[in-house]
Motif scaffolding. Structure first.
Motif, PDB file in Angstrom:
ATOM      1  N   ARG A 158      -1.440  -5.252   2.750  1.00 55.46           N
ATOM      2  CA  ARG A 158      -0.843  -5.021   0.930  1.00 55.46           C
ATOM      3  C   ARG A 158      -1.570  -3.406   1.409  1.00 55.46           C
ATOM      4  N   GLU A 159      -2.924  -3.402   1.822  1.00 54.91           N
ATOM      5  CA  GLU A 159      -3.823  -2.243   2.285  1.00 54.91           C
ATOM      6  C   GLU A 159      -3.370  -1.553   3.145  1.00 54.91           C
ATOM      7  N   GLU A 162      -0.645   0.540   1.478  1.00 54.25           N
ATOM      8  CA  GLU A 162      -0.525   1.595   0.982  1.00 54.25           C
ATOM      9  C   GLU A 162      -1.557   2.846   1.888  1.00 54.25           C
ATOM     10  N   GLN A 163      -2.296   2.738   3.279  1.00 54.81           N
ATOM     11  CA  GLN A 163      -2.263   3.103   4.131  1.00 54.81           C
ATOM     12  C   GLN A 163      -1.343   3.866   4.861  1.00 54.81           C
ATOM     13  N   SER A 237      -5.343   8.885  -1.868  1.00 55.62           N
ATOM     14  CA  SER A 237      -4.898   7.918  -2.791  1.00 55.62           C
ATOM     15  C   SER A 237      -3.286   8.726  -2.896  1.00 55.62           C
TER      16      SER A 237
END
Length: 276
Positions: A158-159, A162-163, A237
């Motif tokens: 997930r990280e 997102e990156q 983000s």
């Protein structure tokens, strides 16, 4: 399992199995997938062990009858029990009678139902006895461990996702940065031309001084743009990046500047064509 009980890696342990039925076949299949090279099979008859030897040609299978049971147990590190006997084949008294109590470490793994290994074997200090219930507990523990690892892997994925999404969104900021630089440079050149025309008429500045003015104007613009562009690049983000792009477009009217610059370039091209 073998290291804490035997102080010996599983790959170096001497293995034996008592019984030659379906459970033994499944056991050898599993062990072979983990590098099993040799194992002793103790059985009441020679027929089934011989069939297993044919099924597993890459495994060195030693076949023994039940008369040699204690000889095989005595020279093995791990003994699997998989007979159809309804009575205990190995218990504390039999281990003591055959001189195996208090000697070197021995692991007994009872995979038979009903059990072939008596519970009292655990009373002997050098013997580690496991049954089906113990194996179920090990499986449950390993399953829980894998589930924790899966959760940790999902968090990492997930990280990373997102990156990656942030990186993809950062690519969308490049056109905004380019338009901001083009708009600023357009106004810089326009104002510089007005100034240099007046200065050139009065012959007040030399070529080197005019070049210095050019560098000065470019340096001022770069310093003014440094803050907004750094803010745009550092926003991590996806939502923040989108908001920053929208703010810069609105603040500097970049969408309008793109069309204005296009009209100016088209006008200049038409004028140059008429002169030619």
């Amino acid at each position: 399992l073998s290291w804490p009980d035997l102080n010996l890696p599983f790959s170096e342990a001497r293995l034996a199995v008592v019984g030659a039925g379906k459970m033994t076949r499944l056991l050898i299949t599993h062990l072979e997938s983990h590098g099993l090279e040799r194992i002793a099979i103790v059985n009441r008859s020679l027929g089934r062990p011989a069939e297993l030897a044919e099924q597993f040609p890459d495994v060195d299978i030693e076949i023994k009858l039940m008369d040699d049971l204690w000889d095989v147990v005595g020279r093995s590190d791990i003994v699997f029990m998989a007979t159809s006997s309804t009575d205990y084949v190995i218990d504390e008294l039999l281990l003591e009678e055959n001189g195996l109590a208090g000697g070197r470490p021995l692991m007994l793994v009872d995979i038979s139902v009903p059990r072939n290994v008596g519970e009292d074997c655990k009373n002997i200090p050098n013997v580690a006895a496991y049954n089906v219930d113990d194996l179920k507990a090990v499986v449950a523990k390993n399953t829980a461990m894998r589930q924790r690892e899966m959760i940790e892997a999902e968090i990492l994925l997930r990280e990373d996702a997102e990156q990656f999404a942030g990186w993809c969104e950062s690519l969308s900021a490049i056109p905004t940065i380019n338009r901001l630089q083009e708009r600023a440079d357009f106004y810089r050149q326009e104002e510089l031309k007005k100034c240099t025309r007046k200065l050139a008429q009065n012959d007040s500045l030399s070529d080197s001084e005019m070049e210095a003015v050019e560098r000065l104007s470019r340096g001022i613009v770069n310093k003014l743009l440094h803050g907004p562009m750094s803010h745009l690049r550092k926003t991590e983000s996806v939502e923040g990046k989108q908001a920053a792009v929208k703010e810069l477009n609105s603040m500097f009217r970049l969408e309008e500047s793109a069309s204005e610059n296009g009209r100016v370039r088209n006008g200049r091209g038409a004028a140059n064509g008429r002169r030619r």
